[in-house]
Design a protein around this motif. Structure first.
Motif, PDB file in Angstrom:
ATOM      1  N   PRO A 183       0.825  -1.210   0.000  1.00  0.00           N
ATOM      2  CA  PRO A 183       0.000   0.000   0.000  1.00  0.00           C
ATOM      3  C   PRO A 183       0.857   1.255   0.000  1.00  0.00           C
ATOM      4  O   PRO A 183       2.073   1.199   0.225  1.00  0.00           O
ATOM      5  CB  PRO A 183      -0.778  -0.112   1.304  1.00  0.00           C
ATOM      6  CG  PRO A 183       0.105  -0.907   2.198  1.00  0.00           C
ATOM      7  CD  PRO A 183       0.854  -1.865   1.314  1.00  0.00           C
ATOM      8  N   SER A 184       0.217   2.357  -0.218  1.00  0.00           N
ATOM      9  CA  SER A 184       0.896   3.640  -0.202  1.00  0.00           C
ATOM     10  C   SER A 184       1.523   3.864   1.182  1.00  0.00           C
ATOM     11  O   SER A 184       0.914   3.548   2.201  1.00  0.00           O
ATOM     12  CB  SER A 184      -0.160   4.703  -0.502  1.00  0.00           C
ATOM     13  OG  SER A 184       0.442   5.939  -0.545  1.00  0.00           O
ATOM     14  N   GLY A 185       2.750   4.346   1.167  1.00  0.00           N
ATOM     15  CA  GLY A 185       3.427   4.623   2.438  1.00  0.00           C
ATOM     16  C   GLY A 185       4.174   3.427   2.997  1.00  0.00           C
ATOM     17  O   GLY A 185       4.739   3.494   4.087  1.00  0.00           O
ATOM     18  N   SER A 197       8.958   3.299  -2.644  1.00  0.00           N
ATOM     19  CA  SER A 197       9.724   4.323  -3.364  1.00  0.00           C
ATOM     20  C   SER A 197      11.000   4.678  -2.614  1.00  0.00           C
ATOM     21  O   SER A 197      12.035   4.922  -3.231  1.00  0.00           O
ATOM     22  CB  SER A 197       8.901   5.597  -3.540  1.00  0.00           C
ATOM     23  OG  SER A 197       7.734   5.299  -4.229  1.00  0.00           O
TER      24      SER A 197
HETATM   25  P1  ADP Z   1       5.468   3.990  -0.946  1.00  0.00           P
HETATM   26  O1  ADP Z   1       6.382   4.197  -2.110  1.00  0.00           O
HETATM   27  O2  ADP Z   1       5.382   2.559  -0.518  1.00  0.00           O
HETATM   28  O3  ADP Z   1       4.124   4.606  -1.142  1.00  0.00           O
HETATM   29  P2  ADP Z   1       7.264   5.809   0.400  1.00  0.00           P
HETATM   30  O4  ADP Z   1       8.569   5.105   0.292  1.00  0.00           O
HETATM   31  O5  ADP Z   1       7.019   6.935  -0.547  1.00  0.00           O
HETATM   32  O6  ADP Z   1       6.089   4.748   0.340  1.00  0.00           O
HETATM   33  O7  ADP Z   1       7.105   6.394   1.861  1.00  0.00           O
HETATM   34  C1  ADP Z   1       7.343   5.593   3.005  1.00  0.00           C
HETATM   35  C2  ADP Z   1       7.149   6.378   4.278  1.00  0.00           C
HETATM   36  O8  ADP Z   1       8.172   7.345   4.416  1.00  0.00           O
HETATM   37  C3  ADP Z   1       5.844   7.105   4.355  1.00  0.00           C
HETATM   38  O9  ADP Z   1       5.222   6.771   5.560  1.00  0.00           O
HETATM   39  C4  ADP Z   1       6.200   8.555   4.328  1.00  0.00           C
HETATM   40  O10 ADP Z   1       5.374   9.244   5.225  1.00  0.00           O
HETATM   41  C5  ADP Z   1       7.625   8.559   4.811  1.00  0.00           C
HETATM   42  N1  ADP Z   1       8.405   9.624   4.135  1.00  0.00           N
HETATM   43  C6  ADP Z   1       8.891   9.583   2.897  1.00  0.00           C
HETATM   44  N2  ADP Z   1       9.569  10.727   2.608  1.00  0.00           N
HETATM   45  C7  ADP Z   1       9.480  11.495   3.704  1.00  0.00           C
HETATM   46  C8  ADP Z   1       9.957  12.794   4.058  1.00  0.00           C
HETATM   47  N3  ADP Z   1      10.670  13.520   3.216  1.00  0.00           N
HETATM   48  N4  ADP Z   1       9.687  13.253   5.294  1.00  0.00           N
HETATM   49  C9  ADP Z   1       8.975  12.509   6.179  1.00  0.00           C
HETATM   50  N5  ADP Z   1       8.510  11.286   5.906  1.00  0.00           N
HETATM   51  C10 ADP Z   1       8.744  10.793   4.699  1.00  0.00           C
END
Ligand code: ADP
Length: 383
Positions: free
Chosen positions: A38-40, A44
């Motif tokens: 899921p997202s988050g 990524s």
């Molecule tokens: P996905 O790609 O699985 O949707 P991400 O890798 O984008 O997830 O994000 C993972 C977690 O890292 C998320 O919970 C997000 O809130 C946190 N996160 C990512 N970048 C930042 C940032 N710059 N500052 C704070 N939290 C971050």
């Protein structure tokens, strides 16, 4: 176009704010691993750590047989020297450069005969002929996606990182591009990491699936094993098993390998729970054919995929399917290439049907239908 012959392997830890990530992977050449979740979940972020856009707090990352990060040894190869092709859903094409120049951008030898040949070959492979002199804004979404893929592949990366690359495309185009892209990756030998939250996409493209949730890998395996009939509750919910029913075991039939599970308004025959087989109390005649479940009844969660349910306008009494439930259509929703029908059978069931079946049956809300499925289409979900 052969590169990346040594695959990519590694692990990385990272934390930001409350979020902490522990990722690991091992991708052989020409293989696609999908990070699914899921997202988050941290998908990524994992790609950014591998690409060198973020620095792990600890880890060891190898790309094409070369160590590009090692926390203990103090190895840190910068992003532009890691030889990764990184493609995100935004495509990030240079608006002031034409297609040919966009593709050639990352090439050191763009003007040489080999550089030009390489660009020509990519244009041909990705079916971009005739579009070389267009600007990105003169292209469709699918064409832009191909150009950005060509640009990512042009420098001969040792690893492809694809972050939801099909997100901005419509469903039909996704399906076409998926199989083209998969064929190209396999042919090129480049190990590939695909980030997706789309089950169908992971099934169509990946050789291996890693399910991520809250920064941890919670399951991995062959796509069908992980995404087909996922056994664990959290995974089942994440991969979108459409029907999850909380029921109790009424009786077990070891000879048939089935048991009867009941809940309010519903009674299902499902495969026997081998692990948690319940001796219960035997029949009065001493046979072990049917065992009555113990008191208090054991709770189970039964999963049924929407695509495993047949809809029929009459009761298929003569069929071998063990489960036949009568219900009323609550909702009909287009879900290309088919439809999702929500049926109230005492419990709500989601069922998928094809466009052809829809055309034939003309299903409408309020209609009475039968949902029919085999006992073996039901699976137990362990929480
Ligand atoms: P996905 O790609 O699985 O949707 P991400 O890798 O984008 O997830 O994000 C993972 C977690 O890292 C998320 O919970 C997000 O809130 C946190 N996160 C990512 N970048 C930042 C940032 N710059 N500052 C704070 N939290 C971050």
């Amino acid at each position: 176009m052969t590169s990346g012959a040594r695959g990519s392997t590694g692990w990385a830890n990272y934390s930001i704010g409350d979020f902490s990530l522990e990722a690991s992977w091992d991708i052989p050449p020409g293989r696609i691993t999908a990070f699914f979740g899921p997202s988050g979940a941290g998908k990524s972020t994992t790609l950014r750590l591998i690409a060198g856009l973020l620095r792990p707090s600890a880890g060891h990352i190898e790309i094409g047989g070369r160590v590009v990060f090692d926390g203990e040894e103090g190895v840190l190869v910068p992003a532009h020297r890691r030889r990764t092709g990184y493609l995100t859903q935004q495509f990030h094409l240079f608006p002031h450069l034409k297609v040919r120049a966009n593709i050639a951008y990352g090439l050191d030898d763009a003007r040489s005969a080999t550089g030009q040949e390489r660009v020509r070959h990519l244009i041909q492979t990705l079916r971009l002929e005739g579009l070389e002199d267009r600007y990105p804004w003169e292209l469709s979404g699918g064409q832009q996606q191909r150009v950005s893929l060509a640009r990512a592949m042009a420098p001969g990366p040792e690893l492809l990182l694809l972050d939801e690359p099909f997100n901005s495309l419509d469903a039909e185009l996704r399906r076409v591009l998926r199989s083209e892209l998969r064929a190209m990756i396999v042919d090129s030998g480049i190990p590939t990491m695909l980030v997706t939250h789309d089950r169908e996409e992971a099934l169509a493209m990946a050789d291996w699936v890693q399910v991520m949730d809250q920064g941890r890998m919670i399951s991995e395996g062959e796509p069908l094993d992980v995404l087909g009939q996922p056994g664990r509750g959290r995974v089942a919910r994440l991969v979108g098993v459409e029907n999850l029913l909380d029921l109790v075991i009424e009786s077990q039939n070891p000879r048939d390998g089935t048991m009867i599970c009941v809940g309010e308004g519903i009674r299902l025959e499902v495969p026997l729970d081998q692990e948690g087989a319940n001796p219960g109390s035997g029949r009065a005649d001493g046979s072990d054919a049917v065992r009555i479940a113990a008191d208090p009844p054991r709770r189970v969660t039964v999963g049924i995929r929407a695509s495993d349910i047949i809809l029929s306008s009459n009761d298929l009494k003569g069929s071998s399917a063990r489960n036949r439930l009568q219900g009323v259509v609550m909702e009909v929703e287009a879900h290309p290439p088919g439809y999702t029908i929500t049926l109230d059978c005492g419990r709500i069931l989601q069922c998928h049907i094809t466009g052809a079946s829809m055309a034939e049956m003309e299903i409408k809300p309020g209609q009475q239908l039968w949902a029919v499925f085999k006992a073996s289409s039901c699976f137990l979900v362990q929480e």
